[in-house]
Scaffold this active site. Structure first.
Site, mmCIF file in Angstrom:
data_model
loop_
_atom_site.group_PDB
_atom_site.id
_atom_site.type_symbol
_atom_site.label_atom_id
_atom_site.label_comp_id
_atom_site.label_asym_id
_atom_site.label_seq_id
_atom_site.Cartn_x
_atom_site.Cartn_y
_atom_site.Cartn_z
ATOM 1 N N ASP A 231 0.866 -1.182 0.000
ATOM 2 C CA ASP A 231 0.000 0.000 0.000
ATOM 3 C C ASP A 231 0.902 1.231 0.000
ATOM 4 O O ASP A 231 2.125 1.111 -0.095
ATOM 5 C CB ASP A 231 -0.966 -0.017 1.207
ATOM 6 C CG ASP A 231 -2.310 0.604 0.855
ATOM 7 O OD1 ASP A 231 -2.321 1.776 0.459
ATOM 8 O OD2 ASP A 231 -3.333 -0.091 0.952
ATOM 9 N N HIS B 109 -3.084 3.091 -4.622
ATOM 10 C CA HIS B 109 -2.430 2.643 -3.377
ATOM 11 C C HIS B 109 -0.985 2.195 -3.619
ATOM 12 O O HIS B 109 -0.508 1.257 -2.974
ATOM 13 C CB HIS B 109 -3.231 1.504 -2.727
ATOM 14 C CG HIS B 109 -4.509 1.969 -2.087
ATOM 15 N ND1 HIS B 109 -4.557 2.524 -0.837
ATOM 16 C CD2 HIS B 109 -5.789 1.968 -2.539
ATOM 17 C CE1 HIS B 109 -5.821 2.848 -0.541
ATOM 18 N NE2 HIS B 109 -6.567 2.529 -1.558
ATOM 19 N N GLU C 172 -10.135 2.312 -4.829
ATOM 20 C CA GLU C 172 -9.793 3.713 -4.585
ATOM 21 C C GLU C 172 -8.657 4.209 -5.483
ATOM 22 O O GLU C 172 -7.692 4.803 -5.005
ATOM 23 C CB GLU C 172 -9.428 3.901 -3.108
ATOM 24 C CG GLU C 172 -10.572 3.529 -2.183
ATOM 25 C CD GLU C 172 -10.197 3.542 -0.710
ATOM 26 O OE1 GLU C 172 -11.035 3.928 0.087
ATOM 27 O OE2 GLU C 172 -9.062 3.148 -0.367
HETATM 28 C C1 ACM Z 1 -10.905 -0.727 0.885
HETATM 29 O O1 ACM Z 1 -11.406 -0.663 2.020
HETATM 30 N N1 ACM Z 1 -10.251 0.305 0.384
HETATM 31 C C2 ACM Z 1 -11.009 -1.929 0.092
#
Ligand code: ACM
Length: 627
Positions: A197, A271, A347
């Protein structure tokens, strides 16, 4: 009177025995019948196993029995009179791959199963049938008996998972093992390992050494994650860590021995700041990046819309990105035997793609009008890479948005709607909606537990029904709980946030819908608190705290209170005194007088305070109106 006194020792004996005979299994088995009598563990007994395949479970069971009892249990290939683990020669169709039958009589315990997984689960049930002292770290004296019982048990769902984010905070190899061991005790069979991440890349990729030389380390910061200052020029990156190939092989084997399969997650194309810190050329702007230590690097506008203030996405128009991903997935595919690789997809902010000439040219070539659809192209390329490695693509529900091949499995987190859409499109689905399954959310009052942006009570997790109405259950593989760790710096706190909600979810994913009952579960949950104390595993006790909700009616503040567990009373004050069980007892919504009022609330059970004192000033009460 004398006659009654004479009876007392018998009554006391009966009470102790009755206590030892209560069965408090989590998750609740499919069928269970308690019989007369008990079976006693004794020094010198053996654990027999039918074939070599079952030896591992027998050895693990012996280890678990010997430390707290101080006895010298031994394993024995073949038949044992005391505890016997046997694989069926002819499969029992009813119990499937993971089910078992446990038969305990005063003469001994027999566990049978079709596969080793079932024996492992039967052994976990046996441990839970024993007194709580079985969780002690050292030899303990107690009445080592289990009630005679006949159990037939098998899971409702094949996918029963928990996700642990090791990027936001790094958890050592031993921490990860301890966490996995606890999950296995509650019959979870998937450990979803969120390995990458913005805040750290945690898996060694030998062909891309900078991923861990650079991407696994960030500057040290204290204070609330998300409000921290940026790194200073030249500041050394000293917080972090990663798992070597050897570490991963060891953890995979450790999990396999406990019937847990690990699903690794490499979260792309968003991410990806830790990747860009190591290889900035894989972004659109190609600017120098750093592994984020928890700074406010994004803006959220509600409804899931947001802007990334720094670029954290891979560039979908650059062939070098796919060469990079091919290298990463080559090593990931070899290390993890699971057929799935989770590729994230959540995201992903497209703002930097929209401004990039390469992305615009690619959109033209592909005849794509919306930049959002580039994610579909990117995921299609990732899917091709995974297929070449013999792996199946699994991603967060955003992968549906740009279009994804039918073979992709969708992990639904943003609500139930996505799962209905995915199943109707013929995708397999893993359910993990935030409102039931996000273990990073506050479980108690936000003035008691460290603040998180949302909250989720154990009772709500327990109420989760993973098959949405109108969806063919065959598409629902099962579900999981997700533990994001922005605010979780230690294993001890990871446990606190995981339990008891993960116990509740274990019953959601394992037990038949018909045996679920909150009041019954909460009683068993409290017994498991005692077990966790002895096992030195942390858990939240927020279930003992009052639930305080507010609304405004005719310009007046109305306070409603409730408890998660039945059998508790709520006492409160609004006059700046400490509440006790002589204060006002809550029975119906209370209209607060105007003025600078502070509400103080304390729950009681059996005349004793239980749970936390909750203190809410008028501003706190106003903040939660309608929540
Ligand atoms: C998430 O909670 N961004 C998958």
């Amino acid at each position: 009177m004398k006659k009654l006194l004479f009876l007392l020792p018998f009554l006391a004996f009966f009470a102790v025995n009755a206590q030892n005979n209560t069965i408090n299994l989590i998750p609740q088995p499919v069928e269970m019948q308690q019989l007369n009598g008990t079976f006693s563990l004794q020094n010198g007994q053996t654990v027999g196993f039918s074939t070599a395949e079952a030896r591992g479970v027998a050895e693990m069971l012996v280890q678990k029995l010997n430390a707290p009892t101080g006895f010298g249990f031994k394993t024995q290939q073949g038949k044992s009179k005391a505890i016997q683990l046997s694989l069926n020669e002819v499969a029992n169709e009813k119990i499937g791959k993971e089910g078992y039958i446990l038969s305990a009589t005063p003469n001994g315990v027999v566990i049978t199963a079709n596969q080793v997984a079932g024996l492992f689960y039967g052994a976990q049930t046996l441990l839970q049938l024993l007194p709580k002292e079985i969780e002690s770290k050292t030899a303990t004296k107690t009445n080592w008996t289990i009630p005679a019982v006949q159990i037939t048990d098998y899971p409702r769902f094949g996918w029963r998972g928990i996700m642990l984010d090791v990027s936001r905070h790094f958890f050592s190899k031993d921490d990860v093992k301890k966490y996995i061991d606890q999950l296995a005790r509650y019959k979870y069979n998937v450990f979803h390992w969120h390995l990458t991440d913005d805040n750290g890349w945690r898996i060694e990729i030998k062909s891309l050494p900078k991923l861990t030389q650079v991407g696994a380390w960030r500057v040290e910061r204290a204070g609330h994650f998300g409000d921290r200052p940026d790194p200073k020029e030249g500041e050394p990156a000293t917080y972090g860590g990663f798992y070597t190939h050897e570490d991963i092989k060891e953890i995979v084997k450790y999990a396999q021995d406990r019937n847990i399969s690990i699903v690794p997650e490499i979260d792309v194309p968003g991410h990806s700041l830790a990747v860009l810190a190591a290889y900035p050329e894989l972004s659109c702007k190609k600017e120098k990046a750093y592994v984020n230590p928890g700074t406010p690097f994004s803006e959220w506008y509600g409804n899931g819309t947001f802007k990334m203030l720094v670029e954290n996405t891979l560039n979908p128009s650059d062939e070098k990105v796919y060469e990079f991903l091919d290298k990463v997935f080559t090593e990931v595919a070899i290390l993890f035997p699971n057929q799935y690789i989770h590729v994230g997809g959540d995201e992903c902010y497209k703002g930097y793609w929209a401004q990039d000439a390469g992305c615009q040219a690619l959109m033209k070539k592909l005849n794509i009008r919306h930049v959002e659809d580039l994610q579909g192209y990117f995921m299609g390329r990732v899917d091709e890479i995974l297929k070449k490695k013999g792996k199946k693509l699994l991603g967060w529900d955003e992968i549906l948005e740009g279009g994804i091949s039918q073979s992709a499995t969708v992990m639904c987190w943003r609500g139930i709607k996505g799962s209905i859409e995915a199943a109707h499109l013929g995708h397999n689905v893993v359910m993990t909606p935030t409102i039931f399954a996000y273990l990073d959310y506050n479980q108690g009052d936000p003035t008691i537990d460290p603040p998180i942006y949302a909250y989720l009570r154990t009772k709500k997790s327990y109420s989760f029904e993973p098959v949405p109405e109108g969806v063919d259950a065959k598409y629902i593989l099962g579900g999981q709980g997700n533990l994001w760790t922005e605010q979780i710096p230690t294993l001890r706190y990871a446990e606190y946030m995981t339990y008891p909600r993960a116990w509740a979810l274990s019953e959601v994913y394992w037990s038949p819908k018909a045996v679920k009952n909150w009041d019954n579960f909460s009683g068993r949950m409290e017994k498991h608190f005692e077990r966790a104390d002895l096992a030195q595993v942390n858990y939240s006790q927020a279930v003992y705290d009052a639930i305080v909700k507010t609304s405004i009616k005719d310009g007046k503040m109305i306070v409603e209170m409730d408890t998660e567990i039945s059998g508790m009373a709520i006492f409160y004050t609004i006059d700046d005194t400490m509440p006790d069980n002589f204060s006002a007892k809550y029975s119906k919504p209370v209209e607060l007088p105007d003025g600078n009022i502070t509400l103080r609330v304390q729950t009681y059970r059996n005349g004793k305070p239980i749970g936390h004192l909750i203190t809410l000033k008028r501003a706190d009460l106003e903040k939660r109106v309608g929540r």
